[in-house]
Design a protein around this motif. Structure first.
Motif, PDB file in Angstrom:
ATOM      1  N   TYR A   1      16.386 -19.139  29.220  1.00  0.00           N
ATOM      2  CA  TYR A   1      16.749 -20.545  29.384  1.00  0.00           C
ATOM      3  C   TYR A   1      16.242 -21.189  30.675  1.00  0.00           C
ATOM      4  N   ALA A   2      15.779 -20.388  31.616  1.00  0.00           N
ATOM      5  CA  ALA A   2      15.393 -20.941  32.915  1.00  0.00           C
ATOM      6  C   ALA A   2      14.109 -21.747  32.837  1.00  0.00           C
ATOM      7  N   ASP A   3      14.054 -22.791  33.615  1.00  0.00           N
ATOM      8  CA  ASP A   3      12.809 -23.516  33.843  1.00  0.00           C
ATOM      9  C   ASP A   3      11.864 -22.551  34.546  1.00  0.00           C
ATOM     10  N   SER A   4      10.668 -22.383  34.038  1.00  0.00           N
ATOM     11  CA  SER A   4       9.728 -21.392  34.583  1.00  0.00           C
ATOM     12  C   SER A   4       9.397 -21.641  36.048  1.00  0.00           C
ATOM     13  N   GLU A   5       9.594 -22.879  36.521  1.00  0.00           N
ATOM     14  CA  GLU A   5       9.265 -23.205  37.904  1.00  0.00           C
ATOM     15  C   GLU A   5      10.472 -23.155  38.841  1.00  0.00           C
ATOM     16  N   SER A   6      11.659 -22.872  38.297  1.00  0.00           N
ATOM     17  CA  SER A   6      12.872 -22.957  39.115  1.00  0.00           C
ATOM     18  C   SER A   6      13.031 -21.789  40.085  1.00  0.00           C
TER      19      SER A   6
ATOM     20  N   GLU B   1      11.585 -15.839  47.225  1.00  0.00           N
ATOM     21  CA  GLU B   1      11.402 -16.847  48.272  1.00  0.00           C
ATOM     22  C   GLU B   1      10.212 -17.753  47.944  1.00  0.00           C
ATOM     23  N   GLN B   2       9.110 -17.160  47.550  1.00  0.00           N
ATOM     24  CA  GLN B   2       7.915 -17.946  47.212  1.00  0.00           C
ATOM     25  C   GLN B   2       8.189 -18.899  46.054  1.00  0.00           C
ATOM     26  N   ARG B   3       8.860 -18.389  45.019  1.00  0.00           N
ATOM     27  CA  ARG B   3       9.171 -19.226  43.857  1.00  0.00           C
ATOM     28  C   ARG B   3      10.121 -20.356  44.239  1.00  0.00           C
ATOM     29  N   SER B   4      11.087 -20.047  45.096  1.00  0.00           N
ATOM     30  CA  SER B   4      12.060 -21.050  45.507  1.00  0.00           C
ATOM     31  C   SER B   4      11.404 -22.156  46.341  1.00  0.00           C
ATOM     32  N   ILE B   5      10.493 -21.762  47.202  1.00  0.00           N
ATOM     33  CA  ILE B   5       9.764 -22.751  48.007  1.00  0.00           C
ATOM     34  C   ILE B   5       8.929 -23.644  47.098  1.00  0.00           C
TER      35      ILE B   5
ATOM     36  N   ALA C   1      13.761 -14.969  39.444  1.00  0.00           N
ATOM     37  CA  ALA C   1      13.344 -14.100  40.544  1.00  0.00           C
ATOM     38  C   ALA C   1      14.498 -13.873  41.522  1.00  0.00           C
ATOM     39  N   TRP C   2      15.264 -14.936  41.792  1.00  0.00           N
ATOM     40  CA  TRP C   2      16.412 -14.819  42.692  1.00  0.00           C
ATOM     41  C   TRP C   2      17.461 -13.877  42.105  1.00  0.00           C
ATOM     42  N   THR C   3      17.756 -14.029  40.817  1.00  0.00           N
ATOM     43  CA  THR C   3      18.763 -13.187  40.165  1.00  0.00           C
ATOM     44  C   THR C   3      18.329 -11.729  40.157  1.00  0.00           C
ATOM     45  N   GLU C   4      17.089 -11.493  39.824  1.00  0.00           N
ATOM     46  CA  GLU C   4      16.564 -10.129  39.787  1.00  0.00           C
ATOM     47  C   GLU C   4      16.637  -9.472  41.164  1.00  0.00           C
ATOM     48  N   ALA C   5      16.286 -10.221  42.189  1.00  0.00           N
ATOM     49  CA  ALA C   5      16.322  -9.695  43.551  1.00  0.00           C
ATOM     50  C   ALA C   5      17.747  -9.387  43.991  1.00  0.00           C
ATOM     51  N   ARG C   6      18.667 -10.303  43.676  1.00  0.00           N
ATOM     52  CA  ARG C   6      20.076 -10.094  44.061  1.00  0.00           C
ATOM     53  C   ARG C   6      20.656  -8.881  43.345  1.00  0.00           C
ATOM     54  N   MET C   7      20.314  -8.695  42.088  1.00  0.00           N
ATOM     55  CA  MET C   7      20.784  -7.528  41.331  1.00  0.00           C
ATOM     56  C   MET C   7      20.260  -6.236  41.959  1.00  0.00           C
ATOM     57  N   ALA C   8      18.996  -6.227  42.335  1.00  0.00           N
ATOM     58  CA  ALA C   8      18.407  -5.047  42.959  1.00  0.00           C
ATOM     59  C   ALA C   8      19.068  -4.749  44.296  1.00  0.00           C
ATOM     60  N   ASP C   9      19.374  -5.793  45.031  1.00  0.00           N
ATOM     61  CA  ASP C   9      20.022  -5.650  46.338  1.00  0.00           C
ATOM     62  C   ASP C   9      21.415  -5.035  46.170  1.00  0.00           C
ATOM     63  N   ILE C  10      22.192  -5.586  45.255  1.00  0.00           N
ATOM     64  CA  ILE C  10      23.561  -5.120  45.042  1.00  0.00           C
ATOM     65  C   ILE C  10      23.594  -3.680  44.544  1.00  0.00           C
ATOM     66  N   SER C  11      22.691  -3.345  43.646  1.00  0.00           N
ATOM     67  CA  SER C  11      22.665  -1.993  43.072  1.00  0.00           C
ATOM     68  C   SER C  11      21.870  -1.009  43.924  1.00  0.00           C
TER      69      SER C  11
ATOM     70  N   LEU D   1      20.458 -11.095  32.333  1.00  0.00           N
ATOM     71  CA  LEU D   1      19.184 -11.445  32.970  1.00  0.00           C
ATOM     72  C   LEU D   1      18.172 -11.929  31.934  1.00  0.00           C
ATOM     73  N   LYS D   2      18.184 -11.317  30.749  1.00  0.00           N
ATOM     74  CA  LYS D   2      17.300 -11.773  29.671  1.00  0.00           C
ATOM     75  C   LYS D   2      17.630 -13.208  29.271  1.00  0.00           C
ATOM     76  N   GLN D   3      18.919 -13.548  29.301  1.00  0.00           N
ATOM     77  CA  GLN D   3      19.324 -14.916  28.985  1.00  0.00           C
ATOM     78  C   GLN D   3      18.847 -15.890  30.074  1.00  0.00           C
ATOM     79  N   VAL D   4      18.864 -15.436  31.305  1.00  0.00           N
ATOM     80  CA  VAL D   4      18.321 -16.256  32.398  1.00  0.00           C
ATOM     81  C   VAL D   4      16.852 -16.537  32.135  1.00  0.00           C
ATOM     82  N   ASP D   5      16.122 -15.496  31.783  1.00  0.00           N
ATOM     83  CA  ASP D   5      14.689 -15.632  31.492  1.00  0.00           C
ATOM     84  C   ASP D   5      14.462 -16.566  30.305  1.00  0.00           C
TER      85      ASP D   5
END
Length: 220
Positions: A132-137, A164-168, A141-151, A126-130
């Protein structure tokens, strides 16, 4: 329209075959497999991946190959197989990949590592996502949410709302519809009255994108 994108890839595949450009052909096949994974057509996606000779790839195409396989396995909840591919990834090739490729790769690995009960590795991914990710992509947030959901840890619903807000904002309709679908599942499980409305929103979005399997999955 997803179907139009896939049609363009089919034309690109014919062009690469005419030119006998095997690496370009493999890259197109992998892109086609990614779309088939998005459309929940897993058997077809797998058949496309199997057309690629993994022993005949340059380092960058190998990264794309591994990412495509990991995403396909995660989509089928085959997290252990996906995590094994993450574990065996070649770090040198990843370091030479584009930021977008690295972001997507580590996002899928973080999800797989969370699912198999390796939270420390998942946090590193997740730190690697943070990183390399485009700050606007919105992918972090999606990865963090999915991890929380799964765990089943953290305020999952709130994290999905942020995602959802970031994705929109970043105009990623497929991810937005997918997030809304997962929100609907959570609300349905909790017996919340707005679950059907959320399912309907995701269903309508998937239909407009030309993804009937996803729309059917959201039908309630």
């Amino acid at each position: 329209k997803i179907a139009r994108s896939y049609s363009l890839l089919e034309r690109a595949l014919l062009a690469t075959r005419k030119e006998s450009d095997i690496l370009s052909e493999y890259r197109v096949l992998l892109s086609m497999a990614q779309i088939r994974t998005m459309s929940l057509d897993f058997a077809f996606a797998d058949s496309l991946v199997n057309m690629v000779n993994a022993n005949n790839l340059d380092p960058q195409t190998k990264v794309l190959y591994n990412y495509t396989k990991i995403a396909l396995l995660n989509a089928q909840n085959k997290f252990k197989e996906a995590e094994t591919l993450c574990l065996n990834a070649e770090n040198k090739a990843l370091k030479n990949s584009s930021d977008g490729m690295r972001t997507s790769f580590y996002s899928e690995c973080a999800i797989a590592e969370t699912a198999v009960g390796k939270p420390d590795k998942a946090k590193k991914s997740l730190k690697q996502v943070d990183r390399y990710a485009d700050s606007e992509s919105g992918i972090y947030a999606w990865t963090e949410a999915r991890m929380a959901d799964i765990s089943n840890k953290g305020n999952v619903d709130s994290l999905y709302k942020i995602a959802e807000q970031r994705s929109i904002q970043s105009n990623r309709p497929y991810i937005t519809a997918t997030i809304i679908y997962h929100q609907a599942l959570i609300h349905e499980k909790a017996g919340k009255s707005d679950a059907k409305e959320l399912f309907l929103r995701s269903k309508n979005a998937f239909e407009l994108m030309g993804l009937p399997n996803n729309a059917k999955r959201s039908s309630r």
